[in-house]
Design a protein around this motif. Structure first.
Motif, PDB file in Angstrom:
ATOM      1  N   SER A 169      -5.080  14.377  12.811  1.00  5.18           N
ATOM      2  CA  SER A 169      -4.824  13.070  13.406  1.00  5.18           C
ATOM      3  C   SER A 169      -5.522  11.944  12.649  1.00  5.18           C
ATOM      4  O   SER A 169      -5.255  10.786  12.902  1.00  5.18           O
ATOM      5  N   TYR A 170      -6.413  12.285  11.733  1.00  3.29           N
ATOM      6  CA  TYR A 170      -7.120  11.262  10.964  1.00  3.29           C
ATOM      7  C   TYR A 170      -6.783  11.377   9.492  1.00  3.29           C
ATOM      8  O   TYR A 170      -6.627  12.459   8.954  1.00  3.29           O
ATOM      9  N   GLN A 203      -7.020   6.750  12.480  1.00  4.56           N
ATOM     10  CA  GLN A 203      -6.343   7.721  13.325  1.00  4.56           C
ATOM     11  C   GLN A 203      -4.852   7.420  13.357  1.00  4.56           C
ATOM     12  O   GLN A 203      -4.433   6.289  13.555  1.00  4.56           O
ATOM     13  N   LYS A 256      -0.778   9.505  14.259  1.00  2.99           N
ATOM     14  CA  LYS A 256      -0.149  10.376  15.246  1.00  2.99           C
ATOM     15  C   LYS A 256      -0.579  11.823  14.976  1.00  2.99           C
ATOM     16  O   LYS A 256      -0.431  12.327  13.870  1.00  2.99           O
ATOM     17  N   ASP A 316     -11.845  11.017  21.125  1.00  4.55           N
ATOM     18  CA  ASP A 316     -11.891   9.596  20.796  1.00  4.55           C
ATOM     19  C   ASP A 316     -10.864   8.857  21.650  1.00  4.55           C
ATOM     20  O   ASP A 316     -11.150   8.409  22.751  1.00  4.55           O
ATOM     21  N   SER A 317      -9.626   8.799  21.179  1.00  9.39           N
ATOM     22  CA  SER A 317      -8.565   8.145  21.959  1.00  9.39           C
ATOM     23  C   SER A 317      -7.956   9.102  22.984  1.00  9.39           C
ATOM     24  O   SER A 317      -7.314   8.670  23.930  1.00  9.39           O
ATOM     25  N   LYS A 355      -5.679  11.351  22.048  1.00 11.77           N
ATOM     26  CA  LYS A 355      -4.344  11.733  21.555  1.00 11.77           C
ATOM     27  C   LYS A 355      -4.276  13.204  21.144  1.00 11.77           C
ATOM     28  O   LYS A 355      -3.315  13.888  21.464  1.00 11.77           O
ATOM     29  N   LYS A 413     -15.666   9.489  23.946  1.00 10.66           N
ATOM     30  CA  LYS A 413     -15.531   8.036  24.026  1.00 10.66           C
ATOM     31  C   LYS A 413     -14.713   7.718  25.279  1.00 10.66           C
ATOM     32  O   LYS A 413     -13.914   8.541  25.732  1.00 10.66           O
ATOM     33  N   LYS A 447     -12.010   6.020  26.137  1.00  9.27           N
ATOM     34  CA  LYS A 447     -10.546   6.165  26.171  1.00  9.27           C
ATOM     35  C   LYS A 447     -10.120   7.619  26.272  1.00  9.27           C
ATOM     36  O   LYS A 447      -9.081   7.933  26.839  1.00  9.27           O
ATOM     37  N   GLY A 448     -10.911   8.523  25.703  1.00 14.38           N
ATOM     38  CA  GLY A 448     -10.555   9.933  25.695  1.00 14.38           C
ATOM     39  C   GLY A 448     -11.106  10.748  26.849  1.00 14.38           C
ATOM     40  O   GLY A 448     -10.645  11.867  27.091  1.00 14.38           O
ATOM     41  N   GLN A 491     -16.762   3.179  22.655  1.00 14.26           N
ATOM     42  CA  GLN A 491     -15.504   3.308  21.912  1.00 14.26           C
ATOM     43  C   GLN A 491     -15.634   2.800  20.475  1.00 14.26           C
ATOM     44  O   GLN A 491     -14.988   3.306  19.582  1.00 14.26           O
ATOM     45  N   ASP A 492     -16.482   1.794  20.248  1.00 13.07           N
ATOM     46  CA  ASP A 492     -16.591   1.198  18.911  1.00 13.07           C
ATOM     47  C   ASP A 492     -17.649   1.860  18.035  1.00 13.07           C
ATOM     48  O   ASP A 492     -17.956   1.380  16.957  1.00 13.07           O
TER      49      ASP A 492
END
Length: 169
Positions: A74-75, A80, A82, A108-109, A111, A131, A133-134, A147-148
């Motif tokens: 994903s990275y 990052q 899809k 992280d996110s 996804k 983080k 969001k995840g 997150q940052d």
């Protein structure tokens, strides 16, 4: 201020000792919380590559001998994209994921975990770091970070001088 921070400017540097301690803490948190009649887990699956060291430590601490990997990319460097599955464990062993610990270093996110959770909806997802969001995608984690924040893992590092965060004196 001279503009937006680069990822390394708000960095959280993790040593080998720290990832080992935090991964052991993750194992202890998961101990006796599996669906087996004695609270056991039947397998550990590492999300490669970052989940491999934590998964190895969790498997050792919980005496789980069935260990496998799922490869998700994903990275690209620090960007990052899809996520896509490059390789996955044996379908018969995995089933719907019940009794399987899926371990990664970081959510992280969310996804990557979302993609893997869709494949194994009854698996237990555990990360060492999370983080905001995840966090909804992970069942168990040890340390939350903003997150940052960019996390630098020991397998990505070399020892060298770094300028102080503020000032140069």
């Amino acid at each position: 201020m001279t503009g937006p921070q680069l990822p390394h400017e708000k960095g959280f540097h993790i040593s080998w000792d720290q990832i080992h301690r935090d991964s052991r803490a993750l194992a202890w948190r998961l101990d006796k919380h599996g669906p087996g009649k004695d609270g056991s887990w039947r397998a550990v699956v590492a999300i490669t590559r970052g989940g491999m060291a934590p998964a190895m430590i969790v498997a050792r601490e919980l005496d789980i001998r069935t260990v496998d990997t799922i490869s998700v990319k994903s990275y690209h460097h620090q960007t990052q994209g899809k996520p896509m599955v490059l390789n996955k464990p044996d379908g018969e062993m995995m089933g719907d994921g019940e009794g399987v610990l899926i371990v990664d270093d970081l959510v992280d996110s969310g996804k990557t975990l979302h993609l893997v959770r869709d494949m194994y909806p009854k698996a237990h997802f555990a990360t060492v770091y999370a983080k905001p969001k995840g966090e909804p995608m992970v069942d168990t984690f040890i340390t939350g970070v903003s997150q940052d924040t960019w996390i630098f893992f020991p397998w990505d590092m070399a020892l060298q001088y770094v300028e102080p965060y503020r000032g140069t004196d």
